[in-house]
Write a protein that holds these residues in place. Structure first.
Motif, PDB file in Angstrom:
ATOM      1  N   VAL A   1      36.013  -7.559  31.535  1.00 24.51           N
ATOM      2  CA  VAL A   1      36.589  -7.846  30.214  1.00 24.51           C
ATOM      3  C   VAL A   1      35.506  -8.400  29.286  1.00 24.51           C
ATOM      4  O   VAL A   1      35.389  -7.984  28.126  1.00 24.51           O
ATOM      5  CB  VAL A   1      37.788  -8.821  30.332  1.00 24.51           C
ATOM      6  CG1 VAL A   1      38.295  -9.216  28.962  1.00 24.51           C
ATOM      7  CG2 VAL A   1      38.903  -8.199  31.153  1.00 24.51           C
ATOM      8  N   GLU A   2      34.710  -9.308  29.801  1.00 25.93           N
ATOM      9  CA  GLU A   2      33.586  -9.870  29.021  1.00 25.93           C
ATOM     10  C   GLU A   2      32.677  -8.749  28.538  1.00 25.93           C
ATOM     11  O   GLU A   2      32.314  -8.680  27.370  1.00 25.93           O
ATOM     12  CB  GLU A   2      32.753 -10.815  29.898  1.00 25.93           C
ATOM     13  CG  GLU A   2      33.391 -12.148  30.214  1.00 25.93           C
ATOM     14  CD  GLU A   2      33.288 -13.121  29.048  1.00 25.93           C
ATOM     15  OE1 GLU A   2      32.500 -12.870  28.125  1.00 25.93           O
ATOM     16  OE2 GLU A   2      34.030 -14.118  29.068  1.00 25.93           O
ATOM     17  N   ALA A   3      32.311  -7.854  29.479  1.00 23.74           N
ATOM     18  CA  ALA A   3      31.354  -6.791  29.149  1.00 23.74           C
ATOM     19  C   ALA A   3      31.950  -5.802  28.151  1.00 23.74           C
ATOM     20  O   ALA A   3      31.259  -5.322  27.248  1.00 23.74           O
ATOM     21  CB  ALA A   3      30.929  -6.068  30.425  1.00 23.74           C
ATOM     22  N   LEU A   4      33.233  -5.498  28.294  1.00 21.99           N
ATOM     23  CA  LEU A   4      33.870  -4.515  27.407  1.00 21.99           C
ATOM     24  C   LEU A   4      34.168  -5.094  26.030  1.00 21.99           C
ATOM     25  O   LEU A   4      34.172  -4.378  25.028  1.00 21.99           O
ATOM     26  CB  LEU A   4      35.180  -4.021  28.033  1.00 21.99           C
ATOM     27  CG  LEU A   4      35.035  -3.223  29.331  1.00 21.99           C
ATOM     28  CD1 LEU A   4      36.379  -3.106  30.036  1.00 21.99           C
ATOM     29  CD2 LEU A   4      34.463  -1.839  29.047  1.00 21.99           C
ATOM     30  N   ALA A   5      34.439  -6.387  25.985  1.00 19.29           N
ATOM     31  CA  ALA A   5      34.800  -7.008  24.703  1.00 19.29           C
ATOM     32  C   ALA A   5      33.600  -7.078  23.764  1.00 19.29           C
ATOM     33  O   ALA A   5      33.763  -6.952  22.543  1.00 19.29           O
ATOM     34  CB  ALA A   5      35.363  -8.410  24.935  1.00 19.29           C
ATOM     35  N   GLY A   6      32.397  -7.235  24.324  1.00 21.77           N
ATOM     36  CA  GLY A   6      31.195  -7.402  23.490  1.00 21.77           C
ATOM     37  C   GLY A   6      31.039  -6.297  22.451  1.00 21.77           C
ATOM     38  O   GLY A   6      30.988  -6.581  21.240  1.00 21.77           O
ATOM     39  N   PRO A   7      30.987  -5.023  22.857  1.00 27.29           N
ATOM     40  CA  PRO A   7      30.829  -3.947  21.879  1.00 27.29           C
ATOM     41  C   PRO A   7      31.994  -3.848  20.894  1.00 27.29           C
ATOM     42  O   PRO A   7      31.803  -3.492  19.734  1.00 27.29           O
ATOM     43  CB  PRO A   7      30.772  -2.679  22.749  1.00 27.29           C
ATOM     44  CG  PRO A   7      30.443  -3.144  24.114  1.00 27.29           C
ATOM     45  CD  PRO A   7      30.927  -4.554  24.243  1.00 27.29           C
ATOM     46  N   VAL A   8      33.197  -4.192  21.350  1.00 25.16           N
ATOM     47  CA  VAL A   8      34.349  -4.128  20.439  1.00 25.16           C
ATOM     48  C   VAL A   8      34.194  -5.194  19.349  1.00 25.16           C
ATOM     49  O   VAL A   8      34.383  -4.927  18.156  1.00 25.16           O
ATOM     50  CB  VAL A   8      35.685  -4.347  21.194  1.00 25.16           C
ATOM     51  CG1 VAL A   8      36.864  -4.289  20.233  1.00 25.16           C
ATOM     52  CG2 VAL A   8      35.859  -3.323  22.307  1.00 25.16           C
TER      53      VAL A   8
END
Ligand SMILES: Cc1cc2nc3c(=O)[nH]c(=O)nc-3n(C[C@H](O)[C@H](O)[C@H](O)COP(=O)(O)O)c2cc1C
Length: 175
Positions: free
Chosen positions: A160-167
């Motif tokens: 979730v941390e990794a995916l949220a960054g680009p969003v």
């Protein structure tokens, strides 16, 4: 400008991502709730019959926001059906909106998403980010994850941390 993250999730992946993004952007989180329990059967029927199932709150709840960020799964190449009435609301009440998703991606990208969003909402999204579980699972170029693996996968807190960054970055650029 007031921002809302409008979240629909069947198995929890997009819910976790939407929570993280809303928190980081200080946006209001609007979680869609369906009156009847969702099943695999109604997913398939909604998609095949192009239905617009109603959820709560009513789309009018979006009125007060200047930027709407929709979050939900991709089903059969399309935006999950419960988000459709809210995208349709934008045709009469246009404003900036975006869509982000963590989808399976076992069959490649979801090429029709951009056209579908434009058609349903009446305008193009200011942001479209479809990230894939296949990308999280793939360890080498030779062995692409199968659909059964991506469908069963539930995001970890680290994912979730990794995916949220680009969003979050894309949202900030769009604001
Ligand atoms: C019936 C069904 C159809 C799906 N179709 C697609 C698809 O066309 N493309 C894709 O990338 N993922 C597809 N997926 C995978 C979901 O998008 C993925 O599992 C997502 O993370 C689920 O999100 P949720 O936990 O928020 O419900 C499908 C899942 C289901 C249950």
């Amino acid at each position: 400008m007031r921002i809302a993250v409008i979240s629909y999730s069947f198995t929890g992946n997009n819910k976790a991502l939407a929570h993280k993004v809303a928190q980081a952007l200080h946006a209001d989180l609007i979680e869609l709730a369906e009156p009847k329990p969702r099943t695999m059967g109604t997913i398939v029927l909604d998609m095949l019959l192009n239905r617009n199932p109603k959820a709560l709150p009513q789309p009018e709840a979006l009125e007060e926001y200047g930027l709407l960020l929709f979050s939900g799964p991709v089903w059969m190449g399309h935006v999950a059906a419960p988000l459709r009435p809210y995208l349709g609301y934008l045709r009469k009440h246009p404003r900036q909106y975006g869509f982000f998703s963590i989808s399976g991606g076992a069959d490649g990208g979801n090429a029709k998403l951009s056209g579908e969003l434009h058609k349903r909402a009446g305008t193009a999204p200011v942001l479209l980010l479809d990230q894939h579980i296949a990308g999280l699972l793939q360890t080498d170029a030779a062995s692409a994850p199968a659909r059964k693996d991506t469908s069963a996968y539930r995001l970890t807190e680290k994912d979730v941390e990794a995916l949220a960054g680009p969003v979050i970055t894309a949202c900030k650029q769009a604001m």
